[in-house]
Design a protein around this motif. Structure first.
Motif, PDB file in Angstrom:
ATOM      1  N   PHE A  32       0.841  -1.196   0.000  1.00  0.00           N
ATOM      2  CA  PHE A  32       0.000   0.000   0.000  1.00  0.00           C
ATOM      3  C   PHE A  32       0.879   1.250   0.000  1.00  0.00           C
ATOM      4  N   ALA A  33       1.875   1.279   0.884  1.00  0.00           N
ATOM      5  CA  ALA A  33       2.787   2.427   0.931  1.00  0.00           C
ATOM      6  C   ALA A  33       3.561   2.551  -0.376  1.00  0.00           C
ATOM      7  N   ALA A  34       3.901   1.412  -0.990  1.00  0.00           N
ATOM      8  CA  ALA A  34       4.610   1.455  -2.273  1.00  0.00           C
ATOM      9  C   ALA A  34       3.748   2.103  -3.348  1.00  0.00           C
ATOM     10  N   ALA A  35       2.452   1.814  -3.324  1.00  0.00           N
ATOM     11  CA  ALA A  35       1.548   2.441  -4.294  1.00  0.00           C
ATOM     12  C   ALA A  35       1.443   3.945  -4.030  1.00  0.00           C
ATOM     13  N   VAL A  36       1.363   4.335  -2.759  1.00  0.00           N
ATOM     14  CA  VAL A  36       1.338   5.759  -2.420  1.00  0.00           C
ATOM     15  C   VAL A  36       2.640   6.425  -2.866  1.00  0.00           C
ATOM     16  N   HIS A  37       3.758   5.706  -2.734  1.00  0.00           N
ATOM     17  CA  HIS A  37       5.051   6.237  -3.193  1.00  0.00           C
ATOM     18  C   HIS A  37       5.030   6.517  -4.691  1.00  0.00           C
ATOM     19  N   ARG A  38       4.440   5.611  -5.468  1.00  0.00           N
ATOM     20  CA  ARG A  38       4.338   5.845  -6.915  1.00  0.00           C
ATOM     21  C   ARG A  38       3.446   7.049  -7.203  1.00  0.00           C
ATOM     22  N   LEU A  39       2.372   7.173  -6.442  1.00  0.00           N
ATOM     23  CA  LEU A  39       1.503   8.335  -6.615  1.00  0.00           C
ATOM     24  C   LEU A  39       2.250   9.616  -6.274  1.00  0.00           C
ATOM     25  N   VAL A  40       3.029   9.596  -5.216  1.00  0.00           N
ATOM     26  CA  VAL A  40       3.834  10.763  -4.834  1.00  0.00           C
ATOM     27  C   VAL A  40       4.794  11.135  -5.946  1.00  0.00           C
ATOM     28  N   SER A  41       5.456  10.155  -6.533  1.00  0.00           N
ATOM     29  CA  SER A  41       6.421  10.421  -7.606  1.00  0.00           C
ATOM     30  C   SER A  41       5.748  11.065  -8.807  1.00  0.00           C
ATOM     31  N   ARG A  42       4.578  10.551  -9.167  1.00  0.00           N
ATOM     32  CA  ARG A  42       3.854  11.111 -10.312  1.00  0.00           C
ATOM     33  C   ARG A  42       3.355  12.525 -10.000  1.00  0.00           C
ATOM     34  N   LEU A  43       2.871  12.720  -8.791  1.00  0.00           N
ATOM     35  CA  LEU A  43       2.364  14.032  -8.402  1.00  0.00           C
ATOM     36  C   LEU A  43       3.496  15.050  -8.325  1.00  0.00           C
ATOM     37  N   ASP A  44       4.637  14.620  -7.835  1.00  0.00           N
ATOM     38  CA  ASP A  44       5.802  15.501  -7.751  1.00  0.00           C
ATOM     39  C   ASP A  44       6.159  16.035  -9.143  1.00  0.00           C
ATOM     40  N   ALA A  45       6.181  15.144 -10.132  1.00  0.00           N
ATOM     41  CA  ALA A  45       6.498  15.569 -11.497  1.00  0.00           C
ATOM     42  C   ALA A  45       5.414  16.485 -12.054  1.00  0.00           C
ATOM     43  N   ALA A  46       4.129  16.158 -11.774  1.00  0.00           N
ATOM     44  CA  ALA A  46       3.027  16.975 -12.286  1.00  0.00           C
ATOM     45  C   ALA A  46       3.062  18.387 -11.712  1.00  0.00           C
ATOM     46  N   LEU A  47       3.585  18.530 -10.490  1.00  0.00           N
ATOM     47  CA  LEU A  47       3.662  19.849  -9.851  1.00  0.00           C
ATOM     48  C   LEU A  47       4.953  20.586 -10.182  1.00  0.00           C
ATOM     49  N   GLY A  48       5.827  19.953 -10.971  1.00  0.00           N
ATOM     50  CA  GLY A  48       7.070  20.611 -11.357  1.00  0.00           C
ATOM     51  C   GLY A  48       8.158  20.537 -10.297  1.00  0.00           C
ATOM     52  N   GLN A 334      -9.262  14.313  -4.827  1.00  0.00           N
ATOM     53  CA  GLN A 334      -9.653  15.687  -5.085  1.00  0.00           C
ATOM     54  C   GLN A 334      -8.429  16.493  -5.509  1.00  0.00           C
ATOM     55  N   PRO A 335      -8.322  16.801  -6.806  1.00  0.00           N
ATOM     56  CA  PRO A 335      -7.158  17.563  -7.269  1.00  0.00           C
ATOM     57  C   PRO A 335      -7.321  19.056  -7.004  1.00  0.00           C
ATOM     58  N   VAL A 336      -6.188  19.717  -6.851  1.00  0.00           N
ATOM     59  CA  VAL A 336      -6.147  21.170  -6.741  1.00  0.00           C
ATOM     60  C   VAL A 336      -4.992  21.640  -7.630  1.00  0.00           C
ATOM     61  N   GLY A 337      -5.317  22.147  -8.791  1.00  0.00           N
ATOM     62  CA  GLY A 337      -4.288  22.653  -9.704  1.00  0.00           C
ATOM     63  C   GLY A 337      -3.546  21.595 -10.485  1.00  0.00           C
ATOM     64  N   VAL A 338      -4.010  20.349 -10.482  1.00  0.00           N
ATOM     65  CA  VAL A 338      -3.409  19.286 -11.273  1.00  0.00           C
ATOM     66  C   VAL A 338      -4.530  18.452 -11.885  1.00  0.00           C
ATOM     67  N   ALA A 339      -4.163  17.593 -12.837  1.00  0.00           N
ATOM     68  CA  ALA A 339      -5.123  16.677 -13.439  1.00  0.00           C
ATOM     69  C   ALA A 339      -4.936  15.295 -12.832  1.00  0.00           C
ATOM     70  N   VAL A 340      -6.032  14.608 -12.544  1.00  0.00           N
ATOM     71  CA  VAL A 340      -5.959  13.288 -11.924  1.00  0.00           C
ATOM     72  C   VAL A 340      -5.551  12.207 -12.915  1.00  0.00           C
ATOM     73  N   ALA A 341      -6.049  12.295 -14.155  1.00  0.00           N
ATOM     74  CA  ALA A 341      -5.861  11.202 -15.107  1.00  0.00           C
ATOM     75  C   ALA A 341      -4.414  10.765 -15.258  1.00  0.00           C
ATOM     76  N   PRO A 342      -3.441  11.671 -15.444  1.00  0.00           N
ATOM     77  CA  PRO A 342      -2.051  11.215 -15.579  1.00  0.00           C
ATOM     78  C   PRO A 342      -1.507  10.564 -14.305  1.00  0.00           C
ATOM     79  N   LEU A 343      -2.043  10.947 -13.165  1.00  0.00           N
ATOM     80  CA  LEU A 343      -1.554  10.383 -11.910  1.00  0.00           C
ATOM     81  C   LEU A 343      -1.970   8.932 -11.742  1.00  0.00           C
ATOM     82  N   MET A 344      -3.103   8.562 -12.338  1.00  0.00           N
ATOM     83  CA  MET A 344      -3.656   7.220 -12.142  1.00  0.00           C
ATOM     84  C   MET A 344      -3.614   6.394 -13.422  1.00  0.00           C
ATOM     85  N   ALA A 345      -2.834   6.833 -14.412  1.00  0.00           N
ATOM     86  CA  ALA A 345      -2.762   6.084 -15.664  1.00  0.00           C
ATOM     87  C   ALA A 345      -1.975   4.801 -15.455  1.00  0.00           C
ATOM     88  N   ARG A 346      -2.488   3.699 -15.986  1.00  0.00           N
ATOM     89  CA  ARG A 346      -1.806   2.412 -15.808  1.00  0.00           C
ATOM     90  C   ARG A 346      -0.612   2.318 -16.752  1.00  0.00           C
TER      91      ARG A 346
END
Length: 346
Positions: A32-48, A334-346
């Protein structure tokens, strides 16, 4: 309910922690934490690649998720970006219990939500423990009339309270359809049959959490239901020592009720000013690379130890994605200033 959970002798404040009493996704597997880590990595890139990048865990228990996440970030590859995430990461646990002595010093511990934050706010099985009021249809009522349910905190015995009015009545009218019948019991004809759970406090808590996110994503993971399938008698229950017990609010057990997810989601979207995404945990974890597939049997011949490790990981992921169990959790994004789709793309 608030005193039983969060008072001086409350269940979440004075005890050893939730892990001793019930099993959440965080406790079930590091996957579960590993999946959150992947989400963090994707979100980090999306936020620049912002500095700092916040991860705030609301209702952090004893900090297990952030502890594991910190390990994954510190031991993993540096990743993209001009400055490695490990040097920009700011971890904050929000919890009313005292700080655990084993928690790494770089994880902040606070009783209040930080504001503002850029990154990820995550709430795993937090909203189901936000205290709420119960009500029931008034006996003999022909319209949407409800009475609060009162409770003896020492015994759990319920009684009829005053009529529900104002914002609570408006919440019920919008979010909780009338039950098919209303009436008393043979033992007490004045005690309404059935329960409704007034989720307005959860809406307000989630809206307040979303309001703290300047840019990023607020993620709630929880048991829940939608308006078209509200449980007729509610979901209030207790847990202690791994067993379901009567929800007596004396501080000896967890008291929880499932979340009216669509009501919570609407409240958060109203604050963020943009749409939310709602998926099951099964869908979310698969999108983040945790599919629970068994390793090929051929691996057992070439790398027996590796095969056993992979098999154990697959079993743990299978528990997290079981639609009849943890996999049936809702993931409210709930996104704020980002798009969800790229964060959850398989």
């Amino acid at each position: 309910m608030h005193a039983a959970l969060y008072g001086p002798d409350g269940f979440f404040v004075s005890g050893a922690g939730p892990a001793d009493h019930f099993r959440t996704s965080v406790h079930a597997s590091p996957a579960f934490a590993a999946a959150v880590h992947r989400l963090v990595s994707r979100l980090d890139a999306a936020l620049g690649f912002p500095t700092p990048f916040d991860v705030v865990d609301v209702g952090a228990g004893r900090g297990e998720l952030l502890h594991t996440l910190a390990t994954l970030v510190h031991t993993g590859p540096a990743g993209p970006g001009p400055v490695p995430l490990v040097r920009r990461l700011r971890l904050t646990a929000v919890e009313l219990a005292p700080r655990p002595p084993t928690l790494p010093p770089h994880v902040a511990w606070t009783t209040t939500l930080p504001d503002p934050l850029t990154g990820l706010l995550v709430a795993t099985e937090w909203l189901d423990n936000v205290p709420l009021d119960l009500a029931a249809p008034a006996p003999g009522a022909t319209t949407s009339t409800h009475r609060y349910r009162l409770v003896d905190p020492g015994t759990g015995v319920e009684s009829v309270g005053p009529r529900v009015t104002g914002q609570d009545a408006a919440w019920l009218a919008r979010w909780w359809p009338d039950p098919p019948t209303a009436g008393g019991t043979p033992d007490d004809p004045d005690l309404p049959v059935g329960r409704v759970e007034i989720g307005r406090s959860r809406d307000e808590a989630w809206a307040d959490a979303v309001r703290r996110v300047a840019r990023g994503l607020a993620l709630a993971v929880d048991y829940g239901h939608l308006r078209q399938a509200r449980p007729v008698d509610g979901t209030l229950t207790g847990y202690r020592g791994g067993r379901q017990v009567p929800p007596v609010p004396d501080g000896s057990c967890d008291i929880t009720a499932h979340v009216a997810v669509d009501a919570v989601a609407a409240a958060g979207a109203g604050v963020a000013g943009c749409a939310y995404t709602l998926v099951s945990q099964r869908e979310a974890l698969r999108a983040l690379g945790a599919d629970g597939g068994r390793p090929p049997l051929s691996l057992a011949g070439t790398d027996p130890a590796g095969y056993l490790r992979a098999l154990a990981t697959a079993s743990a992921v299978a528990e997290l994605t079981d639609p009849a169990g943890l996999g049936g959790h809702h993931w409210l994004l709930q996104p704020v200033g980002v798009a969800v789709a790229p964060l959850m793309a398989r």
